[in-house]
Design a protein around this motif. Structure first.
Motif, PDB file in Angstrom:
ATOM      1  N   GLU A 191       0.804  -1.241  -0.112  1.00 54.27           N
ATOM      2  CA  GLU A 191       0.104   0.049   0.019  1.00 54.27           C
ATOM      3  C   GLU A 191       0.975   1.287   0.105  1.00 54.27           C
ATOM      4  OE1 GLU A 191      -4.399  -1.117   2.064  1.00 54.27           O
ATOM      5  OE2 GLU A 191      -2.602   0.089   3.214  1.00 54.27           O
ATOM      6  N   TRP A 192       0.818   2.263  -0.895  1.00 51.88           N
ATOM      7  CA  TRP A 192       1.354   3.424  -1.055  1.00 51.88           C
ATOM      8  C   TRP A 192       0.700   4.475  -0.365  1.00 51.88           C
ATOM      9  CZ3 TRP A 192       6.350   3.233  -3.695  1.00 51.88           C
ATOM     10  CH2 TRP A 192       6.448   2.023  -4.183  1.00 51.88           C
ATOM     11  N   ARG A 193       1.104   5.015   0.431  1.00 50.10           N
ATOM     12  CA  ARG A 193       0.316   6.164   1.400  1.00 50.10           C
ATOM     13  C   ARG A 193       1.017   7.416   1.308  1.00 50.10           C
ATOM     14  NH1 ARG A 193      -3.544   4.306   5.611  1.00 50.10           N
ATOM     15  NH2 ARG A 193      -3.985   2.129   4.978  1.00 50.10           N
ATOM     16  N   ALA A 194       0.171   8.700   1.239  1.00 52.23           N
ATOM     17  CA  ALA A 194       0.638  10.064   1.116  1.00 52.23           C
ATOM     18  C   ALA A 194      -0.156  10.519   2.081  1.00 52.23           C
ATOM     19  CB  ALA A 194       0.620  10.783  -0.050  1.00 52.23           C
ATOM     20  N   GLU A 195       0.343  11.063   3.408  1.00 52.85           N
ATOM     21  CA  GLU A 195      -0.344  11.781   4.304  1.00 52.85           C
ATOM     22  C   GLU A 195      -1.345  10.750   4.841  1.00 52.85           C
ATOM     23  OE1 GLU A 195      -1.687  15.534   2.793  1.00 52.85           O
ATOM     24  OE2 GLU A 195       0.052  16.485   3.090  1.00 52.85           O
ATOM     25  N   ASN A 196      -1.090   9.468   4.976  1.00 48.86           N
ATOM     26  CA  ASN A 196      -1.671   8.342   5.456  1.00 48.86           C
ATOM     27  C   ASN A 196      -3.138   7.935   4.404  1.00 48.86           C
ATOM     28  OD1 ASN A 196      -1.780   6.316   7.489  1.00 48.86           O
ATOM     29  ND2 ASN A 196      -3.584   7.302   8.765  1.00 48.86           N
ATOM     30  N   LYS A 197      -3.134   8.434   3.520  1.00 47.21           N
ATOM     31  CA  LYS A 197      -4.092   8.303   2.481  1.00 47.21           C
ATOM     32  C   LYS A 197      -3.464   7.159   1.324  1.00 47.21           C
ATOM     33  CE  LYS A 197      -7.009  12.262   3.205  1.00 47.21           C
ATOM     34  NZ  LYS A 197      -7.751  13.451   2.551  1.00 47.21           N
ATOM     35  N   VAL A 199      -2.902   6.031  -1.894  1.00 45.72           N
ATOM     36  CA  VAL A 199      -2.806   6.804  -3.565  1.00 45.72           C
ATOM     37  C   VAL A 199      -2.651   5.827  -4.248  1.00 45.72           C
ATOM     38  CG1 VAL A 199      -2.159   8.969  -2.310  1.00 45.72           C
ATOM     39  CG2 VAL A 199      -0.600   7.408  -3.162  1.00 45.72           C
ATOM     40  N   MET A 200      -1.850   4.523  -4.141  1.00 45.16           N
ATOM     41  CA  MET A 200      -1.446   3.420  -5.019  1.00 45.16           C
ATOM     42  C   MET A 200      -1.229   2.158  -4.423  1.00 45.16           C
ATOM     43  SD  MET A 200       1.803   3.919  -7.677  1.00 45.16           S
ATOM     44  CE  MET A 200       3.091   3.240  -6.664  1.00 45.16           C
ATOM     45  N   VAL A 201      -1.681   1.110  -4.976  1.00 46.08           N
ATOM     46  CA  VAL A 201      -1.219  -0.235  -4.427  1.00 46.08           C
ATOM     47  C   VAL A 201      -0.453  -1.135  -5.611  1.00 46.08           C
ATOM     48  CG1 VAL A 201      -3.511  -0.127  -3.008  1.00 46.08           C
ATOM     49  CG2 VAL A 201      -3.650  -1.102  -5.262  1.00 46.08           C
ATOM     50  N   SER A 202       0.175  -2.122  -5.051  1.00 46.82           N
ATOM     51  CA  SER A 202       0.918  -2.835  -6.300  1.00 46.82           C
ATOM     52  C   SER A 202       0.779  -4.255  -5.536  1.00 46.82           C
ATOM     53  CB  SER A 202       2.355  -2.089  -6.465  1.00 46.82           C
ATOM     54  OG  SER A 202       3.159  -2.238  -4.932  1.00 46.82           O
TER      55      SER A 202
END
Length: 229
Positions: A191-197, A199-202
């Motif tokens: 899980e790719w998070r920015a400011e705990n949201k 924004v992308m998954v792989s």
């Protein structure tokens, strides 16, 4: 009079725009096996997005990987770390070799004009049982941190996912015969998070889904080209 099934008309294979893609794979497969297609058809290695119906699914290219024949002279990147807008020309972006900075491997990503559009960073693990993590630095936006799906989020989420992960591994070992089995291991999900949201998954390096429009797709492509290794 001829009898038998009517030949299925295959949909055309056309290049699609790269800037707004959501889910993509890096593959040479153009036409995967389906119930109406008995054999896969391959083409050039490319960043590809699914199009068409499930029975006649195609993987349309939006950017092509470089080769030793098409690589633009003078680029510092390897051919398979270079993307073109067509099979032979139109440099889209390239990933520079890693620079080691205090154990972090930093890959600068540049556009076709040589301008830096961001950096993909491989971060070494700090302790067991965790593996290495990733970070994407995109100018003008918060950093994006890619961690194991089960180790992402707040403490309560992590605890629940950790328990589920342990149970999953026990079941997998039982089904596969334990360590030393020939059964291939599943790629890890990040899980790719920015400011705990998110924004992308792989899923490994095989499949990437971008969930926020502000994420530069070329940086997501760069991660997939590097591979989660």
């Amino acid at each position: 009079m001829a009898f038998g099934r009517r030949r299925v008309e295959e949909p055309p294979m056309e290049t699609v725009g790269w800037a707004d893609v959501q889910t993509f794979v890096v593959s040479s497969v153009e036409r995967p096996v389906t119930v109406k297609r008995k054999h896969a058809v391959r083409g050039k290695p490319a960043v590809r997005v699914a199009r068409g119906s499930r029975d006649l699914r195609i993987l349309a290219p939006c950017a092509f990987l470089g080769t030793t024949d098409t690589q633009q002279p003078g680029l510092p990147s390897r051919p398979h770390h270079t993307l073109y807008e067509t099979e032979t020309r139109g440099l889209l972006c390239y990933v520079e070799p890693a620079v080691d900075s205090a154990g972090e491997l930093r890959h600068v990503v540049r556009d076709g004009r040589g301008e830096c559009i961001g950096t993909v960073v491989r971060v070494p693990r700090k302790r067991r049982p965790f593996k290495h993590t990733w970070r994407i630095e995109q100018p003008g936006h918060p950093e994006i941190v890619g961690r194991n799906e089960w180790a992402s989020g707040d403490a309560k989420e992590i605890a629940g996912r950790f328990a589920a992960k342990i149970l999953e591994e026990v079941v997998d070992n039982a089904l596969s015969g334990g360590e030393g089995s020939d059964r291939p291991s599943k790629p890890r999900s990040l899980e790719w998070r920015a400011e705990n949201k998110v924004v992308m998954v792989s899923e490994g390096s095989d499949k990437v889904t971008v969930r926020k429009g502000w994420v530069d797709r070329r940086l997501a492509f760069a991660f997939a080209l590097l591979g989660d290794r």
